[in-house]
Design a protein around this motif. Structure first.
Motif, PDB file in Angstrom:
ATOM      1  N   ASP A   1       0.802  -1.223   0.000  1.00 17.11           N
ATOM      2  CA  ASP A   1       0.000   0.000   0.000  1.00 17.11           C
ATOM      3  C   ASP A   1       0.836   1.275   0.000  1.00 17.11           C
ATOM      4  N   GLU A   2       2.176   1.139   0.036  1.00 15.65           N
ATOM      5  CA  GLU A   2       3.047   2.308   0.060  1.00 15.65           C
ATOM      6  C   GLU A   2       3.842   2.494  -1.223  1.00 15.65           C
ATOM      7  N   ASP A   3       3.777   1.544  -2.139  1.00 15.12           N
ATOM      8  CA  ASP A   3       4.742   1.563  -3.233  1.00 15.12           C
ATOM      9  C   ASP A   3       4.145   0.988  -4.509  1.00 15.12           C
ATOM     10  N   GLU A   4       4.163   1.772  -5.598  1.00 10.69           N
ATOM     11  CA  GLU A   4       3.557   1.302  -6.832  1.00 10.69           C
ATOM     12  C   GLU A   4       4.389   0.223  -7.521  1.00 10.69           C
ATOM     13  N   VAL A   5       5.690   0.187  -7.276  1.00  7.66           N
ATOM     14  CA  VAL A   5       6.508  -0.892  -7.836  1.00  7.66           C
ATOM     15  C   VAL A   5       6.060  -2.228  -7.251  1.00  7.66           C
TER      16      VAL A   5
ATOM     17  N   PHE B   1      13.473   4.555 -24.514  1.00  5.23           N
ATOM     18  CA  PHE B   1      14.368   4.211 -23.407  1.00  5.23           C
ATOM     19  C   PHE B   1      13.961   4.898 -22.104  1.00  5.23           C
ATOM     20  N   GLN B   2      14.285   4.207 -20.977  1.00  6.51           N
ATOM     21  CA  GLN B   2      14.260   4.855 -19.670  1.00  6.51           C
ATOM     22  C   GLN B   2      15.027   4.004 -18.666  1.00  6.51           C
ATOM     23  N   SER B   3      15.749   4.674 -17.762  1.00  7.60           N
ATOM     24  CA  SER B   3      16.344   3.990 -16.610  1.00  7.60           C
ATOM     25  C   SER B   3      15.261   3.758 -15.568  1.00  7.60           C
ATOM     26  N   LEU B   4      15.323   2.617 -14.893  1.00  6.09           N
ATOM     27  CA  LEU B   4      14.337   2.253 -13.882  1.00  6.09           C
ATOM     28  C   LEU B   4      15.020   1.986 -12.549  1.00  6.09           C
ATOM     29  N   ALA B   5      14.236   2.011 -11.483  1.00  5.85           N
ATOM     30  CA  ALA B   5      14.733   1.711 -10.141  1.00  5.85           C
ATOM     31  C   ALA B   5      13.691   0.882  -9.406  1.00  5.85           C
ATOM     32  N   GLY B   6      14.085   0.336  -8.233  1.00  2.00           N
ATOM     33  CA  GLY B   6      13.283  -0.694  -7.587  1.00  2.00           C
ATOM     34  C   GLY B   6      12.273  -0.258  -6.551  1.00  2.00           C
ATOM     35  N   SER B   7      12.051   1.035  -6.424  1.00  2.00           N
ATOM     36  CA  SER B   7      10.997   1.524  -5.528  1.00  2.00           C
ATOM     37  C   SER B   7      10.376   2.773  -6.133  1.00  2.00           C
ATOM     38  N   GLN B   8       9.174   3.094  -5.709  1.00  5.80           N
ATOM     39  CA  GLN B   8       8.511   4.291  -6.218  1.00  5.80           C
ATOM     40  C   GLN B   8       9.324   5.538  -5.915  1.00  5.80           C
ATOM     41  N   LYS B   9       9.881   5.621  -4.713  1.00  2.43           N
ATOM     42  CA  LYS B   9      10.691   6.777  -4.335  1.00  2.43           C
ATOM     43  C   LYS B   9      11.917   6.896  -5.233  1.00  2.43           C
TER      44      LYS B   9
ATOM     45  N   VAL C   1      10.295   9.754 -13.041  1.00  2.00           N
ATOM     46  CA  VAL C   1       9.348   8.900 -13.756  1.00  2.00           C
ATOM     47  C   VAL C   1       8.469   8.145 -12.754  1.00  2.00           C
ATOM     48  N   GLY C   2       7.418   7.558 -13.275  1.00  2.00           N
ATOM     49  CA  GLY C   2       6.550   6.692 -12.498  1.00  2.00           C
ATOM     50  C   GLY C   2       5.887   5.696 -13.427  1.00  2.00           C
ATOM     51  N   VAL C   3       5.131   4.802 -12.863  1.00  2.00           N
ATOM     52  CA  VAL C   3       4.495   3.753 -13.656  1.00  2.00           C
ATOM     53  C   VAL C   3       3.562   4.337 -14.702  1.00  2.00           C
ATOM     54  N   ALA C   4       2.771   5.339 -14.332  1.00  2.00           N
ATOM     55  CA  ALA C   4       1.826   5.930 -15.281  1.00  2.00           C
ATOM     56  C   ALA C   4       2.557   6.558 -16.466  1.00  2.00           C
ATOM     57  N   MET C   5       3.717   7.172 -16.199  1.00  2.00           N
ATOM     58  CA  MET C   5       4.478   7.792 -17.282  1.00  2.00           C
ATOM     59  C   MET C   5       5.011   6.740 -18.245  1.00  2.00           C
ATOM     60  N   ILE C   6       5.508   5.623 -17.709  1.00  2.00           N
ATOM     61  CA  ILE C   6       6.002   4.562 -18.594  1.00  2.00           C
ATOM     62  C   ILE C   6       4.838   3.927 -19.345  1.00  2.00           C
ATOM     63  N   ASP C   7       3.686   3.799 -18.696  1.00  5.77           N
ATOM     64  CA  ASP C   7       2.491   3.322 -19.395  1.00  5.77           C
ATOM     65  C   ASP C   7       2.182   4.213 -20.600  1.00  5.77           C
ATOM     66  N   GLU C   8       2.249   5.525 -20.384  1.00  5.11           N
ATOM     67  CA  GLU C   8       1.970   6.477 -21.466  1.00  5.11           C
ATOM     68  C   GLU C   8       3.000   6.354 -22.584  1.00  5.11           C
ATOM     69  N   ALA C   9       4.272   6.227 -22.204  1.00  4.85           N
ATOM     70  CA  ALA C   9       5.327   6.084 -23.211  1.00  4.85           C
ATOM     71  C   ALA C   9       5.144   4.803 -24.015  1.00  4.85           C
TER      72      ALA C   9
ATOM     73  N   VAL D   1      18.061  -7.277  -3.956  1.00  6.72           N
ATOM     74  CA  VAL D   1      16.598  -7.308  -3.882  1.00  6.72           C
ATOM     75  C   VAL D   1      16.002  -6.151  -4.673  1.00  6.72           C
ATOM     76  N   MET D   2      16.553  -4.951  -4.492  1.00  2.55           N
ATOM     77  CA  MET D   2      16.001  -3.790  -5.191  1.00  2.55           C
ATOM     78  C   MET D   2      16.191  -3.917  -6.699  1.00  2.55           C
ATOM     79  N   GLU D   3      17.285  -4.533  -7.124  1.00  2.73           N
ATOM     80  CA  GLU D   3      17.504  -4.759  -8.556  1.00  2.73           C
ATOM     81  C   GLU D   3      16.484  -5.756  -9.105  1.00  2.73           C
ATOM     82  N   ALA D   4      16.245  -6.839  -8.388  1.00  2.28           N
ATOM     83  CA  ALA D   4      15.295  -7.851  -8.856  1.00  2.28           C
ATOM     84  C   ALA D   4      13.889  -7.269  -8.981  1.00  2.28           C
ATOM     85  N   ARG D   5      13.555  -6.332  -8.117  1.00  2.91           N
ATOM     86  CA  ARG D   5      12.230  -5.693  -8.193  1.00  2.91           C
ATOM     87  C   ARG D   5      12.074  -4.904  -9.496  1.00  2.91           C
TER      88      ARG D   5
END
Length: 466
Positions: free
Chosen positions: A79-83, A256-264, A271-279, A317-321
């Motif tokens: 409930d705290e993180d969209e990733v 292209f986009q660089s990604l990371a393993g938490s919403q923060k 970036v966020g999930v909605a932005m990548i969805d749009e792209a 762990v954060m990489e696998a996410r």
């Protein structure tokens, strides 16, 4: 071992006794961190095992933990993180129900069993969270990671097909410190003459403006069209810049986009999930390539920690996410820039090599088309020989692609990498080939014959003379 995490109302104590010493771990997150191979980033974060004995104890306990317990204890709460939500919501519940009772040790043995095929692993991939993938990785040796990854074939198609067994692709990376179109074109031709570019012609721009990015996209597209090259182009600007370039009609092959393993941590990238969805939706509508795989992501252990967005979880762990989230967009390729982030996170060649093998295995286990930038920065304890060793190991593991940089020294990013001539050397050494469409194109030009470069290869003037 007993339990302390809730599974059917029972209590689980994460504890074991080893050589007369009792080791106890407060929760699954600490257990996973202490089970990790030595990494300077985990040491910096204060979460690494205090000794080899504690690391072994953590792995002993982890091997007895059911997959269900790992899923119920993500690194960042749902409930705290969209990733976390993207990963968990994407789980195939029917397949998960078949495997949730496996322990992490059971899972490792199943992956390595001679009777377990790549197709069987790909099916189970749909039931895995990032934490599960990271957990089993911590129980595996380097050879385990190579052997298990080698079973898994993940293909994707944009303007050509990547990931077919027996192939090794190369990203042509003709970076230039001032984004000179003429300088980049000349370097691009050199790479093409060596057989680099079947993965993508991908430029890291020094200028992130829409106008500059559009010029580079237009130039690379013109080269691809003039020479009828079965590949795709990409300028690795921020995704919003690429989206605006697409709106203005620039010819984009991959987004292209660089990604990371938490919403923060994603927010630190802007970036966020909605932005990548749009792209992704824009790419499906506006990319000039055939698809259906249009996205290119880059990752690297330590990105969440560098943004103070790791929530006390270890960098593996954060990489696998990231891979668990990336699966949402069916990328054409994902690349771990394994040594680029620096010795603060991966101190030396031993740690860089381990991380490269881990990341490649985790990406393939998650079901994505995975490559690796076998690289290092000049302040790391590593050499060109070390990354060549890593490239050989990853090629044996079935890595989909590497970078191709002039002389292995990136003039714009100032780091050391695999060169244009490394890919053909790896192909010839290990009996691998370029992507089939690209090899046929090279044969048509007389640059390759029977999988080996001809005397014309390696000379950029070949393209300038026609």
């Amino acid at each position: 071992m007993q339990t302390d995490e809730r599974e059917g109302g029972e209590t689980m104590i994460l504890r074991t006794k080893l050589f007369g010493t009792t080791f106890e771990f407060a929760d699954v997150k600490e257990l996973l961190a202490k089970a990790n191979e030595e990494k300077s980033g985990d040491r910096q974060a204060g979460i690494a095992a205090g000794s080899a004995a504690e690391r072994v104890a953590a792995r002993y306990v982890l091997a007895e933990v059911p997959l269900s317990v790992i899923r119920e204890n993500p690194a960042v709460p749902y409930d705290e993180d969209e990733v976390t939500r993207v990963i968990d919501d994407g789980i195939n519940e029917a397949i998960y129900d078949e495997v949730k009772g496996w322990t992490m040790g059971d899972f490792r043995e199943w992956l390595l069993d001679d009777h377990t095929t790549g197709d069987m692993i790909r099916r189970v991939s749909n039931a895995l969270t990032g934490e599960m993938v990271a957990g089993v990785t911590k129980l595996m040796s380097n050879l385990d990671l190579i052997h298990a990854a080698g079973k898994i074939q993940v293909t994707a198609h944009c303007n050509n097909t990547i990931g077919l067994r027996g192939t090794l692709a190369s990203r042509n990376q003709p970076n230039h410190p001032t984004d000179s179109v003429e300088g980049i074109r000349a370097t691009l031709y050199e790479g093409l003459s060596f057989g680099s570019g079947d993965s993508v012609i991908g430029i890291n721009p020094s200028d992130d403006s829409v106008g500059s990015v559009a010029r580079l996209l237009e130039m690379t597209y013109d080269v691809i069209q003039k020479w009828e090259i079965p590949t795709q182009n990409c300028v690795l600007a921020h995704v919003t810049t690429q989206m605006e370039a697409m709106r203005q009609g620039a010819p984009v092959g991959l987004v292209f986009q660089s990604l990371a393993g938490s919403q923060k941590a994603m927010e630190a990238f802007g970036v966020g999930v909605a932005m990548i969805d749009e792209a992704y939706a824009m790419a499906q509508k506006h990319c000039w390539t055939a698809g259906p795989n249009y996205l290119y992501f880059e990752t690297g252990q330590g990105t969440a920690l560098s943004a103070d967005a790791h929530y006390g979880a270890d960098q593996l762990v954060m990489e696998a996410r990231i891979y668990g989230m990336a699966r949402r967009w069916k990328p054409f390729q994902v690349n771990t820039v394994v040594g680029f982030i620096g010795p603060e996170y991966l101190y030396d060649a031993v740690q860089i090599t381990r991380a490269g093998l881990e990341d490649h295995f985790m990406g393939k286990l998650t079901g994505i088309s995975m490559g690796c930038d076998a690289c290092y920065t000049n302040h790391a304890k590593a050499t060109q020989n070390d990354i060549e060793n890593l490239a050989v190991l990853l090629s044996a593991a079935g890595c989909n692609y590497f970078m191709g940089v002039p002389m292995g020294d990136d003039a714009m990013l100032s780091y050391q990498c695999t060169s244009y001539h490394d890919a053909p050397s790896l192909r010839q050494t290990l009996g691998l080939r370029p992507l089939p469409e690209f090899e046929a194109w090279m044969e048509g030009l007389g640059l390759i014959r029977d999988g080996r470069l001809t005397d014309q290869a390696g000379d950029a003037s070949f393209f300038l003379a026609r």
